[in-house]
Design a protein around this motif. Structure first.
Motif, mmCIF file in Angstrom:
data_model
loop_
_atom_site.group_PDB
_atom_site.id
_atom_site.type_symbol
_atom_site.label_atom_id
_atom_site.label_comp_id
_atom_site.label_asym_id
_atom_site.label_seq_id
_atom_site.Cartn_x
_atom_site.Cartn_y
_atom_site.Cartn_z
ATOM 1 N N ASP A 1 26.157 19.149 36.530
ATOM 2 C CA ASP A 1 27.380 19.828 36.119
ATOM 3 C C ASP A 1 27.247 20.284 34.671
ATOM 4 O O ASP A 1 26.890 19.499 33.782
ATOM 5 C CB ASP A 1 28.584 18.882 36.241
ATOM 6 C CG ASP A 1 28.920 18.585 37.692
ATOM 7 O OD1 ASP A 1 28.676 19.453 38.553
ATOM 8 O OD2 ASP A 1 29.393 17.460 37.974
ATOM 9 N N VAL B 1 29.686 25.786 35.775
ATOM 10 C CA VAL B 1 28.539 25.843 36.686
ATOM 11 C C VAL B 1 28.226 24.442 37.210
ATOM 12 O O VAL B 1 28.219 23.476 36.442
ATOM 13 C CB VAL B 1 27.292 26.438 35.995
ATOM 14 C CG1 VAL B 1 26.112 26.488 36.984
ATOM 15 C CG2 VAL B 1 27.577 27.821 35.445
ATOM 16 N N SER B 2 27.972 24.371 38.524
ATOM 17 C CA SER B 2 27.513 23.121 39.140
ATOM 18 C C SER B 2 26.328 23.434 40.041
ATOM 19 O O SER B 2 26.301 24.473 40.725
ATOM 20 C CB SER B 2 28.621 22.466 39.984
ATOM 21 O OG SER B 2 29.690 22.033 39.170
ATOM 22 N N VAL C 1 23.889 26.775 43.800
ATOM 23 C CA VAL C 1 24.507 26.908 42.479
ATOM 24 C C VAL C 1 25.912 27.481 42.653
ATOM 25 O O VAL C 1 26.096 28.519 43.304
ATOM 26 C CB VAL C 1 23.673 27.830 41.568
ATOM 27 C CG1 VAL C 1 24.343 27.955 40.199
ATOM 28 C CG2 VAL C 1 22.254 27.299 41.430
ATOM 29 N N VAL D 1 29.524 28.784 40.674
ATOM 30 C CA VAL D 1 30.037 29.309 39.409
ATOM 31 C C VAL D 1 31.559 29.418 39.504
ATOM 32 O O VAL D 1 32.089 29.891 40.516
ATOM 33 C CB VAL D 1 29.426 30.694 39.095
ATOM 34 C CG1 VAL D 1 30.032 31.256 37.817
ATOM 35 C CG2 VAL D 1 27.911 30.587 38.974
ATOM 36 N N ALA E 1 35.326 27.808 43.202
ATOM 37 C CA ALA E 1 33.907 28.006 42.920
ATOM 38 C C ALA E 1 33.319 29.008 43.903
ATOM 39 O O ALA E 1 33.700 29.050 45.075
ATOM 40 C CB ALA E 1 33.155 26.678 43.017
ATOM 41 N N TRP F 1 26.458 31.268 43.678
ATOM 42 C CA TRP F 1 25.716 32.227 42.857
ATOM 43 C C TRP F 1 24.432 32.642 43.561
ATOM 44 O O TRP F 1 23.727 31.832 44.150
ATOM 45 C CB TRP F 1 25.381 31.580 41.516
ATOM 46 C CG TRP F 1 24.444 32.393 40.650
ATOM 47 C CD1 TRP F 1 24.787 33.386 39.784
ATOM 48 C CD2 TRP F 1 23.017 32.267 40.587
ATOM 49 N NE1 TRP F 1 23.673 33.892 39.172
ATOM 50 C CE2 TRP F 1 22.563 33.226 39.652
ATOM 51 C CE3 TRP F 1 22.085 31.446 41.222
ATOM 52 C CZ2 TRP F 1 21.210 33.380 39.342
ATOM 53 C CZ3 TRP F 1 20.742 31.600 40.915
ATOM 54 C CH2 TRP F 1 20.318 32.564 39.977
ATOM 55 N N VAL G 1 27.397 32.434 33.581
ATOM 56 C CA VAL G 1 26.190 31.613 33.464
ATOM 57 C C VAL G 1 25.657 31.641 32.039
ATOM 58 O O VAL G 1 25.281 30.610 31.466
ATOM 59 C CB VAL G 1 25.125 32.093 34.471
ATOM 60 C CG1 VAL G 1 23.812 31.353 34.231
ATOM 61 C CG2 VAL G 1 25.612 31.901 35.904
ATOM 62 N N ALA H 1 27.690 29.505 29.761
ATOM 63 C CA ALA H 1 27.546 28.076 30.035
ATOM 64 C C ALA H 1 26.309 27.475 29.399
ATOM 65 O O ALA H 1 26.202 26.248 29.277
ATOM 66 C CB ALA H 1 27.502 27.844 31.551
ATOM 67 N N LEU I 1 20.054 24.264 32.566
ATOM 68 C CA LEU I 1 20.414 25.285 33.544
ATOM 69 C C LEU I 1 19.460 26.470 33.506
ATOM 70 O O LEU I 1 19.082 26.998 34.553
ATOM 71 C CB LEU I 1 21.859 25.749 33.290
ATOM 72 C CG LEU I 1 22.418 26.791 34.253
ATOM 73 C CD1 LEU I 1 22.477 26.233 35.669
ATOM 74 C CD2 LEU I 1 23.826 27.212 33.799
#
Length: 825
Positions: free
Chosen positions: A127, A137-138, A155, A157, A165, A168, A179, A182, A191
């Motif tokens: 995360d 973002v996760s 992924v 976003v 969410a 991506w 992205v 982040a 990331l």
């Protein structure tokens, strides 16, 4: 909160197709004619990541709530990984995940919800956090899931780090800014290399992601067509007709009342189908019984009537159901399969309690009835006798219990023999036994001996299992092998005659001297022995009117040193193909070489046959997935019969879905064969292996050139037998299989059809258009007519029952020879 969730679900159900289409064709349009109840809209939204396009379309076409509820139950049943248990683990797991995602992500619309529902919780997460609340973002990492057996990443976003969410993909410009932002947050440094790696994978990552997002297929999509076939609903725009409908109550069976319905169709509204000069009326009746708003049961019948002498008062069609006394709604649909016109009736049904017992015929099969009758008569005559009660059905394998019927007071013990090997002796009643017949059906010989107090045989009986209706055999019941006879003996034989054939005579021989010829039962003859206690053999030979014969032989007064040697005489039908794939028809016996397990064999018989008579079974798939193609398939089969079946050939029709059905027995009558293809409708799932096993079994007792022409469009779904068992049985049967796959994309299923053909000396064909069937059938006909016949006496005289491999080649050429891969002795 609950009110808000329902409104979201309603919106999502209406737009689910556009958001998560699984057919690659963009947004879908609902086909429903009315607004669904809230609970059904909510269900559609909840299972949107799971339901296929076909299932969704079928559900939206339903018009009654009891049908929709039944559809939902079946939807989960087809996904139950362990249907033999009382639980449905798939539904339980789904319900738990729905509860989790609603609590974790607040909505089923979130892409995280979709991934979690299908693949479960991730094995690891990354995360990227920009504050305590913002999580833009996760990354979810899976080592594998319920539907995918390999590692993958997803992924997610979230714009602004809040709200829903979105998944991506590389190149999604609208999400790249999120992205980039982040990267300055917690875990942002981890990331960047990860995303670079995914971008470098390019189309490989896109392909993996597409597989992750693909809806998992149920074990069978044919269940949809089967469900629809049992739904009493009139298709939109269908023509209708009027008919008489009556209900009667015939009595009770235990606590249920026998309800009989009769639909009578006037002749003037019924349409005649003329198929291969066979004229008939064909109808399909579908019914639903509804109780307390739920589908209690549904049923389906097919009716076919010759059109030559129709009843002037109309065509009656009756059905019976056993229902407990209560109030029901009965819906009955009757479809004229020729005109496609429909009669529909819906009525309230109050089923009363009945005091009168219904007159229901005994459900025991004819053979059991005969045995019970004989046993009763034997008791009345004080006869000492034992009879094996034949099990129901035709194909027998696995563990099966056998019961015996005895009469007389002398029987103390019963010994059971399977294939002349003693398996058990029962010293007290009940004289029954459970035997393991092996994993697949093959000819087995079950014999019982009833013993008296001194251990002597007082009576015996014998039952051949999986013998088939074409079996022609004679068995010497007396004398018994290995026993001593001084001056005389009683020769007694039992004869099995194929259905439709006529036995002419039975001859008895002592050694090679004919001693008697009998033309009617009982086939028993006293024989005097010229030399006291001399070793000899008794032979019984049975002859049919058409010249076929079979025999049995028993040695008497034999010493322990005398052994029987089983000599295998192996017959092969072979086709030789050149490098261009065309048949070679100019070979001689000297051109061929036969190896059995690598050992050369001497060819004792050789014939080149250009017009060889054959027996052929058309094995036609009429499962639900044949919708739209079955009519064309049956017309192609009819043309094969008309062009290929001559007066000396025989063909049969076996159709199959969940079960095989012998529609027409072996015949050369084109009208009868065409009649077996009449009135077929696509329905049910596919039991390919069971049906192929059934067809091979049907050849039992038939000699000469034999072939199965298998037409199917799908892999096996519901068979009791597996591929390996069926392939082994095909090897033993010695029947050539020509497999024809229609629109088959499953590589494993294609390979299995190829194996059936290759192991039995046939060919496999895969076509996309049923128009190509005529060409395939023509090639098969040429193949069957232009073959070489070779026979040899195996040099292997061992008693083992291992598979013996055959290698048939043409010396000095690159010709390909197709024949049996081998045989079991």
């Amino acid at each position: 909160m609950m009110k808000r969730r329902v409104s979201v679900l309603l919106l999502l159900a209406a737009a689910a197709a556009a958001v998560h289409s699984d057919d690659g064709k963009g947004p879908r349009e609902d086909t429903q004619d009315e607004v669904l109840a809230t609970r059904f809209m909510a269900w559609l939204a909840e299972i949107d990541p799971l339901i296929t396009a076909k299932e969704r379309a079928a559900f939206l076409q339903l018009r009654r709530d009891h049908q929709r509820d039944a559809f939902i139950r079946k939807f989960w049943q087809i996904r139950d990984p362990y249907p033999q248990t009382g639980r449905n683990e798939a539904k339980e797991r789904w319900d738990e995940r729905v509860f989790t995602v609603q609590g974790e992500f607040g909505s089923l619309e979130d892409d995280r919800s979709r991934i979690y529902l299908v693949h479960g919780p991730p094995d690891a997460t990354l995360d990227v956090r920009c504050s305590k609340t913002r999580n833009p973002v996760s990354v979810w990492q899976y080592e594998g899931s319920d539907t995918l057996q390999h590692h993958f990443l997803v992924v997610f976003v979230r714009r602004g780090g809040l709200g829903r969410a979105t998944i991506w993909r590389p190149g999604m410009v609208a999400l790249e800014r999120v992205v980039d932002t982040a990267r300055s947050c917690i875990n942002g440094n981890r990331l960047r290399p990860l995303l670079v790696g995914l971008r470098d994978l390019g189309s490989d990552y896109t392909f993996t992601l597409d597989r992750v997002l693909r809806k998992p297929k149920p074990k069978s999509e044919e269940w949809i067509a089967t469900f629809q076939a049992f739904t009493a609903e009139v298709p939109e725009g269908a023509a209708t007709f009027d008919a008489e409908f009556d209900i009667d109550f015939l009595g009770r069976v235990q606590s249920r009342t026998v309800v009989q319905g009769v639909v009578r169709v006037p002749l003037e509204v019924a349409e005649v189908e003329d198929f291969a000069s066979y004229r008939s009326y064909n109808f399909e009746l579908t019914g639903e019984v509804v109780r307390d708003g739920q589908l209690f049961e549904n049923f389906r019948y097919k009716f076919g009537f010759p059109a030559d002498e129709p009843p002037p008062e109309g065509i009656p069609m009756a059905f019976q159901r056993y229902l407990r006394p209560a109030d029901y709604t009965l819906i009955v649909k009757l479809e004229d399969l020729t005109s496609k016109a429909v009669f529909l009736i819906e009525k309230t049904l109050t089923v009363p309690e009945m005091d009168i017992l219904a007159d229901i015929p005994d459900d025991r099969d004819n053979e059991s009835m005969r045995l019970f009758k004989e046993a009763t008569e034997a008791v009345g005559n004080a006869e000492t006798a034992i009879r094996i009660v034949a099990p129901r059905g035709e194909l027998h394998s696995g563990f099966l219990r056998f019961e015996t019927l005895i009469s007389g007071s002398e029987i103390e013990k019963v010994a059971f023999y399977l294939d002349d090997i003693k398996v058990v002796q029962k010293n007290r009643p009940p004289f029954s036994v459970e035997l393991d017949l092996g994993p697949f059906p093959r000819l087995r010989d079950l014999r019982v001996e009833a013993l008296d107090a001194e251990g002597l045989v007082a009576a015996e009986d014998r039952l051949l299992l999986n013998a088939g209706e074409h079996r022609f055999a004679v068995k010497l019941v007396e004398p018994r092998g290995g026993r001593s006879y001084e001056e005389s003996l009683q020769a007694r034989a039992d004869v099995e005659v194929p259905e439709g054939r006529t036995l002419e005579r039975v001859e008895f021989f002592l050694n090679e001297q004919k001693v008697a010829t009998l033309y009617q039962e009982p086939f028993a003859q006293p024989i005097r022995l010229p030399t006291k206690n001399a070793t000899a053999y008794v032979r019984a030979v049975a002859h049919l009117v058409d010249g076929n014969s079979t025999e049995d032989l028993v040695f008497i007064n034999s010493t322990d040193l005398l052994e029987e040697v089983d000599i295998q005489f192996v017959e092969l039908y072979a086709a030789a193909l050149g490098s261009d794939g065309k048949l070679i028809e100019t070979l001689t016996q000297d051109d061929f070489q036969i190896l059995e397990d690598g050992v050369p064999q001497e060819i004792l018989r050789f014939d080149k046959v250009s017009n060889l008579p054959f027996h052929a079974v058309i094995l036609l798939d009429n499962s639900a997935s044949m919708v739209g193609g079955l009519d064309q398939a049956r017309h192609a089969a009819l043309r094969f019969f008309q062009q290929a079946i001559t007066p000396k050939d025989r063909a049969a029709v076996v159709t199959f879905n969940r079960f095989p059905d012998l529609a027409v027995k072996f015949t050369n009558d084109h009208t009868s064969l065409g009649g077996g293809l009449q009135g077929l409708t696509p329905e049910g799932q596919t039991a390919l292996y069971d049906s192929l096993m059934f067809s091979l079994y049907y050849f039992s007792g038939i000699k000469g050139q034999r072939a199965v022409l298998l037409l199917t469009d799908g892999k096996d779904e519901v068979s009791r037998f597996g591929f390996e068992e069926t392939l082994e049985y095909a090897r033993r049967a010695g029947v050539t299989i020509y497999s024809i796959g229609l629109n088959m994309d499953d590589g494993g299923a294609r390979r299995r059809l190829v194996s059936f053909a290759n192991e039995t000396g046939g060919r496999s064909y895969f076509i996309r258009d049923l128009k190509d069937l005529d060409t395939v059938y023509e090639l098969v006909q040429q193949d069957l007519r232009s073959q070489y016949f070779l026979a040899y006496q195996s040099t292997n005289t061992t008693a083992d029952d291992d598979f013996r491999f055959i290698d048939l080649t043409v010396e000095g050429t690159k010709a390909t020879v197709r024949t049996l891969a081998g045989y079991y002795p």
